[in-house]
Write an enzyme that holds these catalytic residues in place. Structure first.
Site, short mmCIF file in Angstrom:
data_model
loop_
_atom_site.label_atom_id
_atom_site.label_comp_id
_atom_site.label_asym_id
_atom_site.label_seq_id
_atom_site.Cartn_x
_atom_site.Cartn_y
_atom_site.Cartn_z
N TYR A 1 20.20 39.75 7.57
CA TYR A 1 20.56 38.98 6.38
C TYR A 1 20.16 37.51 6.55
O TYR A 1 19.51 36.91 5.68
CB TYR A 1 22.08 39.08 6.08
N GLU B 1 23.48 28.46 6.97
CA GLU B 1 23.57 29.92 6.94
C GLU B 1 24.38 30.45 8.13
O GLU B 1 25.14 31.40 8.00
CB GLU B 1 22.18 30.56 6.92
N ASP C 1 23.96 39.73 0.81
CA ASP C 1 25.30 39.40 1.33
C ASP C 1 26.36 40.10 0.47
O ASP C 1 26.02 40.91 -0.41
CB ASP C 1 25.50 37.87 1.37
#
Ligand code: SF4
Length: 367
Positions: free
Chosen positions: A132, A49, A150
């Site tokens: 996020y 990520e 996203d």
């Protein structure tokens, strides 16, 4: 519960089932994804990520594999030298991410005994993890119900509801609608990945494949044939340009001079060719003196695009006999081109080096 609420929940439930069913058949293999029947590895989820912020899956995959081979656990990464981490990161860009990655690994080991926390709030408090990323890690690694919005999810939701408000103003509305779709979902981690995967592979920016989409029956833009018009976006201002000089200084042994960037900024802690300050005033940038006398411009320049600006650096070259370097160049060293990979040289610097080496080869060939 009112009938409207009931029907909203039923619709969300149907959408979840359809998306998860589609995902089970269509998900792409990725090196950080858990194999069927295996629990996700939080270290892999976190690492991927962070790497995927501002970067594509295709670009990240080889970096991810190099990292987990070299540092198979968060403890090993925490114990690594920052310079080694930066060198492995070189080319992925946005180097603050690599510095935060290293600092975050050390926090996980120091404060959590090497086990990642599983709540959005705890994750959010760690270095380099924004809202996020915290939601993505919590849901994918720990199956927590958290919606990670996203760019892919923004595009899908904008089209589902044909949202006319342009981004970024529409973000709060998109988040609320995404949360409605995901409410009370089972398999929260799979749903998070499926939502993004739908945007990445079916509801693509250009030519969305509505005929293959599990949500076509729920999609306003898809049904109206207007998907390409969404998401609406506020027009961007022209990208500003900064100017400066960069110096390719070689010695008689074919080595070139690099130094370690000190202070805060884009390339903090990375090796680079000596360069002047970058400024919007082109004339002022060209008046700044070189750190050595005798360096000349042969008309070469290098251009690079960052998130918020472009930079154009005019290249000055020269050969030095003595290896003394100005005190302003902290951590200076002479390196052979074949050893470049040992240093965390950013892409802009690699571009400049490639240009200079190409020009030198042409000069040598011309005698
Ligand atoms: Fe996107 Fe088309 Fe699916 Fe709507 S129907 S979500 S526009 S791919």
């Amino acid at each position: 519960m009112s009938r409207a609420k009931n029907s909203g929940a039923a619709r969300a439930g149907e959408m979840q089932d359809r998306l998860l069913c589609w995902f089970d058949c269509n998900k792409r293999a990725m090196p950080w994804r858990a194999r069927a029947g295996h629990a996700p590895n939080p270290y892999h989820v976190w690492l991927s990520e962070i790497m995927l912020q501002q970067t594509t899956v295709a670009a990240v995959a080889p970096y991810f594999e190099k990292f987990v081979k070299k540092w198979p656990t968060v403890k090993k990464l925490a114990a690594a030298d920052l310079d080694a981490v930066l060198a492995q990161w070189a080319g992925l860009g946005y180097y603050a991410r690599a510095r935060n990655l290293h600092a975050c690994a050390q926090t996980i080991v120091r404060d959590y005994g090497g086990a990642f926390p599983c709540t959005v709030d705890e994750l959010r408090a760690l270095q380099g993890i924004g809202p996020y990323t915290a939601a993505a890690i919590a849901s994918i690694a720990f199956d927590v119900q958290a919606v990670a919005v996203d760019g892919n999810v923004e595009r899908v939701v904008s089209r589902l509801y044909a949202i006319e408000t342009p981004l970024p103003r529409s973000k709060p509305d998109i988040k609320i609608r995404a949360e409605e779709i995901a409410s009370d979902v089972t398999r929260a981690g799979d749903f998070t990945q499926a939502f993004m995967e739908l945007g990445a592979t079916v509801c693509t920016p250009k030519n969305p494949k509505c005929g293959l989409c599990p949500w076509q029956a729920y999609c306003k833009a898809g049904q109206a044939g207007t998907a390409a018009r969404f998401p609406r976006k506020t027009p961007k201002a022209a990208r500003p340009v900064r100017y400066g000089k960069v110096f390719w200084i070689t010695d008689a042994q074919g080595r070139f001079l690099v130094h370690k960037r000190s202070g805060k900024g884009l390339y903090e802690g990375l090796y680079q060719l000596p360069t002047t300050q970058w400024t919007h005033d082109k004339d002022a940038a060209m008046r700044v003196k070189a750190p050595f006398s005798g360096l000349v411009s042969k008309g070469l320049s290098v251009r690079h695009t960052f998130t918020h600006f472009d930079v154009v650096l005019e290249i000055y070259t020269g050969v030095k006999k003595a290896h003394r370097v100005p005190v302003s160049l902290t951590g200076a060293r002479w390196i052979y081109p074949e050893n470049m990979g040992d240093y965390g040289l950013p892409s802009l610097m690699k571009k400049a080096i490639k240009l200079c080496m190409g020009a030198r080869r042409l000069e040598q060939a011309a005698g």
